[in-house]
Design a protein around this motif. Structure first.
Motif, mmCIF file in Angstrom:
data_model
loop_
_atom_site.group_PDB
_atom_site.id
_atom_site.type_symbol
_atom_site.label_atom_id
_atom_site.label_comp_id
_atom_site.label_asym_id
_atom_site.label_seq_id
_atom_site.Cartn_x
_atom_site.Cartn_y
_atom_site.Cartn_z
ATOM 1 N N GLU A 138 3.735 10.717 -12.309
ATOM 2 C CA GLU A 138 4.911 11.519 -11.958
ATOM 3 C C GLU A 138 6.225 10.801 -12.237
ATOM 4 O O GLU A 138 7.196 11.409 -12.674
ATOM 5 C CB GLU A 138 4.834 11.888 -10.477
ATOM 6 C CG GLU A 138 5.994 12.706 -9.973
ATOM 7 C CD GLU A 138 5.890 13.010 -8.493
ATOM 8 O OE1 GLU A 138 6.861 13.561 -7.959
ATOM 9 O OE2 GLU A 138 4.861 12.686 -7.873
ATOM 10 N N LEU A 139 6.281 9.489 -11.980
ATOM 11 C CA LEU A 139 7.552 8.770 -12.058
ATOM 12 C C LEU A 139 7.749 7.936 -13.320
ATOM 13 O O LEU A 139 8.862 7.483 -13.587
ATOM 14 C CB LEU A 139 7.714 7.883 -10.820
ATOM 15 C CG LEU A 139 7.845 8.637 -9.504
ATOM 16 C CD1 LEU A 139 7.897 7.669 -8.338
ATOM 17 C CD2 LEU A 139 9.063 9.538 -9.518
ATOM 18 N N ASP A 140 6.703 7.710 -14.087
ATOM 19 C CA ASP A 140 6.815 6.872 -15.286
ATOM 20 C C ASP A 140 7.931 7.369 -16.211
ATOM 21 O O ASP A 140 8.736 6.589 -16.706
ATOM 22 C CB ASP A 140 5.483 6.839 -16.025
ATOM 23 C CG ASP A 140 5.292 5.591 -16.841
ATOM 24 O OD1 ASP A 140 5.800 4.525 -16.444
ATOM 25 O OD2 ASP A 140 4.619 5.687 -17.885
ATOM 26 N N LYS A 141 8.007 8.661 -16.413
ATOM 27 C CA LYS A 141 9.019 9.232 -17.302
ATOM 28 C C LYS A 141 10.416 9.195 -16.694
ATOM 29 O O LYS A 141 11.409 9.408 -17.379
ATOM 30 C CB LYS A 141 8.640 10.666 -17.669
ATOM 31 C CG LYS A 141 8.579 11.609 -16.488
ATOM 32 C CD LYS A 141 8.058 12.974 -16.895
ATOM 33 C CE LYS A 141 7.856 13.875 -15.709
ATOM 34 N NZ LYS A 141 6.740 13.533 -14.863
ATOM 35 N N GLU A 142 10.518 8.899 -15.410
ATOM 36 C CA GLU A 142 11.804 8.833 -14.710
ATOM 37 C C GLU A 142 12.406 7.428 -14.705
ATOM 38 O O GLU A 142 13.541 7.246 -14.270
ATOM 39 C CB GLU A 142 11.637 9.298 -13.256
ATOM 40 C CG GLU A 142 11.135 10.716 -13.104
ATOM 41 C CD GLU A 142 12.134 11.748 -13.611
ATOM 42 O OE1 GLU A 142 13.359 11.513 -13.494
ATOM 43 O OE2 GLU A 142 11.686 12.789 -14.120
ATOM 44 N N GLU A 201 10.992 4.525 5.856
ATOM 45 C CA GLU A 201 10.812 3.906 7.170
ATOM 46 C C GLU A 201 10.029 2.602 7.074
ATOM 47 O O GLU A 201 10.354 1.619 7.739
ATOM 48 C CB GLU A 201 10.123 4.863 8.142
ATOM 49 C CG GLU A 201 9.992 4.251 9.523
ATOM 50 C CD GLU A 201 9.336 5.159 10.534
ATOM 51 O OE1 GLU A 201 9.316 4.765 11.719
ATOM 52 O OE2 GLU A 201 8.830 6.227 10.172
ATOM 53 N N THR A 202 9.016 2.565 6.212
ATOM 54 C CA THR A 202 8.224 1.353 6.038
ATOM 55 C C THR A 202 9.098 0.202 5.564
ATOM 56 O O THR A 202 9.051 -0.901 6.113
ATOM 57 C CB THR A 202 7.076 1.592 5.042
ATOM 58 O OG1 THR A 202 6.242 2.631 5.539
ATOM 59 C CG2 THR A 202 6.258 0.337 4.830
ATOM 60 N N LEU A 203 9.924 0.446 4.551
ATOM 61 C CA LEU A 203 10.779 -0.623 4.026
ATOM 62 C C LEU A 203 11.903 -0.989 4.984
ATOM 63 O O LEU A 203 12.226 -2.170 5.149
ATOM 64 C CB LEU A 203 11.352 -0.232 2.669
ATOM 65 C CG LEU A 203 10.366 -0.274 1.521
ATOM 66 C CD1 LEU A 203 11.065 0.086 0.214
ATOM 67 C CD2 LEU A 203 9.721 -1.638 1.400
ATOM 68 N N ILE A 228 0.890 -1.153 0.000
ATOM 69 C CA ILE A 228 0.000 0.000 0.000
ATOM 70 C C ILE A 228 0.929 1.203 0.000
ATOM 71 O O ILE A 228 1.803 1.319 0.864
ATOM 72 C CB ILE A 228 -0.907 0.034 1.246
ATOM 73 C CG1 ILE A 228 -1.824 -1.174 1.274
ATOM 74 C CG2 ILE A 228 -1.712 1.337 1.278
ATOM 75 C CD1 ILE A 228 -2.622 -1.310 2.567
ATOM 76 N N GLY A 229 0.778 2.037 -0.987
ATOM 77 C CA GLY A 229 1.626 3.211 -1.094
ATOM 78 C C GLY A 229 0.899 4.329 -1.818
ATOM 79 O O GLY A 229 -0.254 4.181 -2.218
ATOM 80 N N THR A 230 1.588 5.417 -2.021
ATOM 81 C CA THR A 230 1.028 6.556 -2.720
ATOM 82 C C THR A 230 1.210 6.365 -4.220
ATOM 83 O O THR A 230 2.334 6.168 -4.690
ATOM 84 C CB THR A 230 1.743 7.850 -2.269
ATOM 85 O OG1 THR A 230 1.621 7.974 -0.859
ATOM 86 C CG2 THR A 230 1.156 9.069 -2.946
ATOM 87 N N GLU A 231 0.135 6.399 -4.967
ATOM 88 C CA GLU A 231 0.180 6.210 -6.411
ATOM 89 C C GLU A 231 0.967 7.362 -7.039
ATOM 90 O O GLU A 231 0.694 8.526 -6.794
ATOM 91 C CB GLU A 231 -1.242 6.180 -6.971
ATOM 92 C CG GLU A 231 -1.424 5.368 -8.225
ATOM 93 C CD GLU A 231 -0.884 6.030 -9.477
ATOM 94 O OE1 GLU A 231 -0.440 5.301 -10.366
ATOM 95 O OE2 GLU A 231 -0.898 7.253 -9.570
ATOM 96 N N ILE A 238 4.774 4.793 -4.177
ATOM 97 C CA ILE A 238 5.823 5.219 -3.252
ATOM 98 C C ILE A 238 5.515 4.622 -1.892
ATOM 99 O O ILE A 238 4.391 4.740 -1.384
ATOM 100 C CB ILE A 238 5.875 6.750 -3.149
ATOM 101 C CG1 ILE A 238 6.246 7.340 -4.512
ATOM 102 C CG2 ILE A 238 6.866 7.184 -2.065
ATOM 103 C CD1 ILE A 238 6.121 8.850 -4.580
ATOM 104 N N VAL A 239 6.511 3.974 -1.323
ATOM 105 C CA VAL A 239 6.429 3.441 0.033
ATOM 106 C C VAL A 239 7.529 4.138 0.818
ATOM 107 O O VAL A 239 8.675 4.195 0.362
ATOM 108 C CB VAL A 239 6.618 1.908 0.048
ATOM 109 C CG1 VAL A 239 6.593 1.379 1.459
ATOM 110 C CG2 VAL A 239 5.550 1.234 -0.789
#
Length: 78
Positions: free
Chosen positions: A43-47, A66-68, A36-39, A62-63
């Protein structure tokens, strides 16, 4: 497919007191993991590096670090 267990500590242990900021990692009954993370696909596809890609049905999430980090001890080596 079912969630077998949480990997790491619950969000409230990481300081989340609301349901608004609760990244989480779970081990599934088939051996895979769910997050479960922030969609952040738009934003990141092009990166993504040239040698990385995602299927149309996949999303970049994005997770928090600290979670990981807190999940690391619970992730099997094999």
């Amino acid at each position: 497919m079912k969630i077998v267990r949480r990997i790491g500590v619950p969000p409230h242990v990481r300081g989340s007191t609301s349901g608004a900021n609760c990244p989480d990692v779970f081990e599934l009954s088939d051996g895979n993991f769910a997050v479960i993370g922030t969609e952040a696909t738009a934003e990141l596809d092009k990166e993504l590096p040239a040698d990385a890609s995602r299927a149309d049905y996949e999303r970049i999430v994005i997770v928090s670090r600290e979670t990981l980090v807190r999940a690391k001890a619970d992730i099997p080596d094999a």
